[in-house]
Design an enzyme around this catalytic site. Structure first.
Site, mmCIF file in Angstrom:
data_model
loop_
_atom_site.group_PDB
_atom_site.id
_atom_site.type_symbol
_atom_site.label_atom_id
_atom_site.label_comp_id
_atom_site.label_asym_id
_atom_site.label_seq_id
_atom_site.Cartn_x
_atom_site.Cartn_y
_atom_site.Cartn_z
ATOM 1 C CG ASP A 163 41.135 45.089 46.402
ATOM 2 O OD1 ASP A 163 41.222 46.441 45.632
ATOM 3 O OD2 ASP A 163 40.532 44.249 45.835
ATOM 4 C CB CYS A 187 43.659 39.587 39.691
ATOM 5 S SG CYS A 187 43.082 38.370 40.723
#
Length: 208
Positions: free
Chosen positions: A130, A6
């Site tokens: 996350d 990412c």
């Protein structure tokens, strides 16, 4: 296993990372992020990608209209929601986007945060867990408490994020057994500039 890298900002790196083995690339569509990219930058980065690599736009508290327009203009195959989006919002967005993948990111501090996952799974395709940070939405380099995730089995596929690096990724995968992983700062020189040697090492460790 699915591997998403990412915070891609450079077209040359996107192709190189896909060639090394990434199955998905993430592009940050949040203007306040140091890894933010414009629609034009996303177009440049995805133009040369193999068709089997997922192109995920990362949004936080954007409108359905804004997300839909970016998906259309950028050729994205998925959307990752990293803000305070509700299950209802995810449902509406899914109806609006049709066959575009919806990933909902949850920033996990406690079992209470983990329990929120059940509210989302019927409206999304994939969950992403996350680490929580009070100021940053992601790419913090902080890891989650993996112990907490050992019995985590949601009713949809899920990705583990948060402080993963080539050094700790095998331990993380063996301990929590996610369907995939998501890395950003753990394979960077600086925000948005990936270290291709670290990316190569990541795949070497995963295959080893």
């Amino acid at each position: 296993m699915r591997v998403k890298i990412c915070g891609i900002t450079q077209p040359k790196q996107s192709v190189a990372i896909a060639n090394l083995g990434a199955t998905a690339l993430g592009f940050i569509c949040v203007p306040s992020s140091p890894r933010y990219v414009t629609i034009e930058q996303i177009q440049g980065a995805v133009g040369q990608l193999p068709k089997n690599v997922d192109r995920i736009g990362v949004f936080a508290n954007s409108s359905i209209a804004e997300i839909s327009q970016t998906v259309k203009d950028s050729g994205l195959t998925g959307v990752q929601l990293h803000g305070d989006e509700s299950p209802d919002f995810c449902s509406l967005l899914g109806e609006n986007l049709g066959n575009i993948e919806i990933i909902k990111a949850l920033r996990v501090r406690s079992f209470e945060d983990l329990n929120l996952a059940a509210n989302y799974t019927k409206y999304i395709d994939t969950l992403l867990l996350d680490a929580y940070h009070p100021q940053q939405l992601g790419g913090t380099g902080h890891t989650l408490d993996w112990e907490m995730l050992q019995n985590f089995e949601p009713s949809c596929p899920w990705l583990l994020a948060g402080g993963l690096t080539p050094d700790n990724v095998v331990a993380a995968v063996n301990q929590v057994k996610p369907d995939g992983i998501d890395l950003s700062s753990g394979v960077e020189v600086k925000p948005g500039d990936k270290d291709l040697d670290k990316v190569a090492l990541l795949f070497k460790k995963l295959r080893g």
